[in-house]
Design a protein around this motif. Sequence first.
Motif, mmCIF file in Angstrom:
data_model
loop_
_atom_site.group_PDB
_atom_site.id
_atom_site.type_symbol
_atom_site.label_atom_id
_atom_site.label_comp_id
_atom_site.label_asym_id
_atom_site.label_seq_id
_atom_site.Cartn_x
_atom_site.Cartn_y
_atom_site.Cartn_z
ATOM 1 N N LEU A 93 96.886 -27.192 -14.839
ATOM 2 C CA LEU A 93 96.465 -28.387 -15.565
ATOM 3 C C LEU A 93 95.864 -28.015 -16.913
ATOM 4 O O LEU A 93 96.009 -28.749 -17.897
ATOM 5 N N SER A 94 95.213 -26.862 -16.978
ATOM 6 C CA SER A 94 94.558 -26.462 -18.223
ATOM 7 C C SER A 94 95.557 -26.037 -19.296
ATOM 8 O O SER A 94 95.177 -25.817 -20.452
ATOM 9 N N CYS A 95 96.832 -25.923 -18.941
ATOM 10 C CA CYS A 95 97.873 -25.613 -19.928
ATOM 11 C C CYS A 95 98.427 -26.876 -20.588
ATOM 12 O O CYS A 95 99.113 -26.795 -21.614
ATOM 13 N N LEU A 96 98.156 -28.017 -19.994
ATOM 14 C CA LEU A 96 98.785 -29.269 -20.424
ATOM 15 C C LEU A 96 97.959 -29.952 -21.503
ATOM 16 O O LEU A 96 96.801 -29.597 -21.738
ATOM 17 N N PRO A 97 98.534 -30.943 -22.188
ATOM 18 C CA PRO A 97 97.823 -31.621 -23.277
ATOM 19 C C PRO A 97 96.461 -32.146 -22.838
ATOM 20 O O PRO A 97 96.307 -32.647 -21.719
ATOM 21 N N HIS A 98 95.469 -32.050 -23.747
ATOM 22 C CA HIS A 98 94.123 -32.509 -23.410
ATOM 23 C C HIS A 98 93.629 -33.604 -24.358
ATOM 24 O O HIS A 98 92.473 -34.029 -24.262
ATOM 25 N N ASP A 99 94.504 -34.054 -25.253
ATOM 26 C CA ASP A 99 94.106 -35.092 -26.197
ATOM 27 C C ASP A 99 94.538 -36.485 -25.758
ATOM 28 O O ASP A 99 94.420 -37.451 -26.518
ATOM 29 N N ILE A 179 115.288 -33.498 -11.763
ATOM 30 C CA ILE A 179 113.986 -33.871 -12.327
ATOM 31 C C ILE A 179 113.496 -32.936 -13.423
ATOM 32 O O ILE A 179 112.573 -33.287 -14.163
ATOM 33 N N TRP A 180 114.105 -31.747 -13.561
ATOM 34 C CA TRP A 180 113.615 -30.787 -14.552
ATOM 35 C C TRP A 180 113.976 -31.223 -15.966
ATOM 36 O O TRP A 180 115.060 -31.740 -16.224
ATOM 37 N N ARG A 181 113.046 -31.025 -16.875
ATOM 38 C CA ARG A 181 113.272 -31.238 -18.302
ATOM 39 C C ARG A 181 112.563 -30.123 -19.062
ATOM 40 O O ARG A 181 111.511 -29.641 -18.624
ATOM 41 N N PRO A 182 113.070 -29.698 -20.219
ATOM 42 C CA PRO A 182 112.349 -28.696 -21.017
ATOM 43 C C PRO A 182 110.943 -29.186 -21.347
ATOM 44 O O PRO A 182 110.751 -30.346 -21.729
ATOM 45 N N GLY A 183 109.977 -28.324 -21.164
ATOM 46 C CA GLY A 183 108.597 -28.677 -21.466
ATOM 47 C C GLY A 183 107.860 -29.349 -20.331
ATOM 48 O O GLY A 183 106.633 -29.495 -20.386
ATOM 49 N N ARG A 184 108.557 -29.768 -19.304
ATOM 50 C CA ARG A 184 107.923 -30.419 -18.158
ATOM 51 C C ARG A 184 107.575 -29.373 -17.111
ATOM 52 O O ARG A 184 108.398 -28.528 -16.762
ATOM 53 N N PHE A 185 106.361 -29.412 -16.597
ATOM 54 C CA PHE A 185 105.970 -28.530 -15.510
ATOM 55 C C PHE A 185 106.457 -29.125 -14.191
ATOM 56 O O PHE A 185 106.032 -30.223 -13.808
ATOM 57 N N VAL A 186 107.350 -28.423 -13.526
ATOM 58 C CA VAL A 186 107.779 -28.818 -12.187
ATOM 59 C C VAL A 186 107.186 -27.803 -11.219
ATOM 60 O O VAL A 186 107.456 -26.601 -11.320
ATOM 61 N N VAL A 187 106.356 -28.279 -10.304
ATOM 62 C CA VAL A 187 105.638 -27.405 -9.380
ATOM 63 C C VAL A 187 106.045 -27.741 -7.951
ATOM 64 O O VAL A 187 105.952 -28.898 -7.528
ATOM 65 N N PRO A 237 96.571 -20.644 -20.533
ATOM 66 C CA PRO A 237 95.663 -21.508 -19.760
ATOM 67 C C PRO A 237 94.256 -21.511 -20.355
ATOM 68 O O PRO A 237 93.700 -20.453 -20.668
ATOM 69 N N ARG A 238 93.688 -22.706 -20.516
ATOM 70 C CA ARG A 238 92.317 -22.796 -21.011
ATOM 71 C C ARG A 238 91.333 -22.355 -19.927
ATOM 72 O O ARG A 238 90.265 -21.818 -20.234
ATOM 73 N N ASP A 239 91.701 -22.614 -18.672
ATOM 74 C CA ASP A 239 90.932 -22.069 -17.548
ATOM 75 C C ASP A 239 91.452 -20.651 -17.334
ATOM 76 O O ASP A 239 92.440 -20.426 -16.642
ATOM 77 N N GLY A 263 103.296 -13.452 -14.507
ATOM 78 C CA GLY A 263 102.310 -14.230 -13.782
ATOM 79 C C GLY A 263 100.883 -13.823 -14.080
ATOM 80 O O GLY A 263 99.946 -14.565 -13.756
ATOM 81 N N ALA A 264 100.684 -12.670 -14.709
ATOM 82 C CA ALA A 264 99.336 -12.156 -14.935
ATOM 83 C C ALA A 264 98.477 -13.115 -15.739
ATOM 84 O O ALA A 264 97.251 -13.147 -15.586
ATOM 85 N N ARG A 265 99.083 -13.924 -16.599
ATOM 86 C CA ARG A 265 98.299 -14.835 -17.424
ATOM 87 C C ARG A 265 97.586 -15.901 -16.586
ATOM 88 O O ARG A 265 96.680 -16.594 -17.080
ATOM 89 N N PHE A 266 97.968 -16.031 -15.314
ATOM 90 C CA PHE A 266 97.333 -17.024 -14.439
ATOM 91 C C PHE A 266 96.354 -16.394 -13.454
ATOM 92 O O PHE A 266 95.892 -17.058 -12.527
ATOM 93 N N LEU A 267 96.026 -15.126 -13.659
ATOM 94 C CA LEU A 267 95.033 -14.496 -12.802
ATOM 95 C C LEU A 267 93.646 -15.057 -13.094
ATOM 96 O O LEU A 267 93.361 -15.523 -14.206
ATOM 97 N N GLY A 268 92.783 -14.979 -12.102
ATOM 98 C CA GLY A 268 91.424 -15.459 -12.259
ATOM 99 C C GLY A 268 90.457 -14.333 -12.532
ATOM 100 O O GLY A 268 90.642 -13.560 -13.459
ATOM 101 N N ALA A 269 89.446 -14.222 -11.671
ATOM 102 C CA ALA A 269 88.426 -13.202 -11.868
ATOM 103 C C ALA A 269 88.281 -12.390 -10.585
ATOM 104 O O ALA A 269 89.190 -12.361 -9.757
ATOM 105 N N THR A 270 87.146 -11.729 -10.407
ATOM 106 C CA THR A 270 86.936 -10.846 -9.265
ATOM 107 C C THR A 270 87.249 -11.549 -7.947
ATOM 108 O O THR A 270 86.875 -12.711 -7.742
#
Length: 390
Positions: A93-99, A179-187, A237-239, A263-270
């Motif tokens: 969610l933190s990757c998606l638009p926030h405005d 349902i897939w479109r460029p730029g759309r997150f499909v999870v 990701p902002r988070d 996938g490393a860009r989505f790692l968290g912390a300890t």
Amino acid sequence: MTGLKAGFRRFLEADPERLHFAAHSHHPWPDATYDAQIACWQDAADLADLKWTKVFGEVVPAVQSQIAALLELSEPASLAFGPNTHGFVVRLLSCLPHDRPLRVLSTGSEFHSLTRQMRRLEEDGLARVTWIESEPFADFAGRFAEAALLCDFDLVYFSHVFYDSGHAIADLEGLIERIWRPGRFVVVDGYHGFTAVPSNLAALENRVFYLAGGYKYAMAGEGACFLHVPANLDLRPRDSGWLAEFQALEADSNEAVSYGPGGARFLGATFDPVGLYRLRAALGWLEDCGLTVEARLNHCQKLQEEFIDGLAALNLECLRPEQLVVPLEDVSRGHFLTFRTSAARALQARLQGHKVITDARGDRLRFGFGIYQDQDDVARLCRALAEILD
């Protein structure tokens, strides 16, 4: 104790009177995970701070390769690990638009890790969610695909196997195509599908995010969840946990925040790595036994059929085959059976009082089946139901 059950000796001998039919909720752990648990502790003792070199240099790559092979992913490094799927949901969610409010399409049959978060965002006007009911199952895919055309959704999120029924989407690839479109997150939430039903992402890996974990059918317990990230997405990701670019921690603080590849860009912390030790052991044990996902599903569905035959013969007033949310004729189902009844919670409590472990969600009573069970266990279950519920 022989056959596959012998691989669960510690769990089964811990309480021989218990009839555990909740593999969809808390799956028993095979004995191989006990040794893995001890190995994690011993590595911490032997290596101290240097244990992380082994975790990231040996354990993580091994589990990535195991999962990639099961999902037919071409690049194991597309997988990130975390203690739970909710953390990945928030990071996505933190990757998606926030405005502006997020535009989200999902189903009425998603687990709380998504639904609670989405409803809370809706309360503050931060998201506008379109919820599509999963039932009737026969036309779900069509209804969901049609809804996806009605709005430029930022996020489309749905389960491969619905947790509140056991229904499995038969043509996952076909639905994604619609349902897939460029730029759309499909999870795709694969928690009730991973190692439970065939899950081939080879043709989908660059279009979908895929979430799952070890708590259920992978038999590894808590703390071992993962996210597959499509290639060629330059997401920030902002988070962002500090492990998202471990090697850049000493970089100049004035530089832009950097991220690891794949996938490393989505790692968290300890985190506690013990879940990954158990997951590596459980998946390795399955491979050593020659147990494919298809073989496990076939085993469980045969036990389901025997259970329903036995239940029909009991002719109980409170629990009948006609109450199945997904009937046996529908082969698109996972490892558990769900009965719709207003007495679900009361029945679950009565059964638990006699050491028959099931699970209730609202008006649904669920019975889970696994490779630690055999025909004798199903027969014991039917006898127990006759004594407890008659």
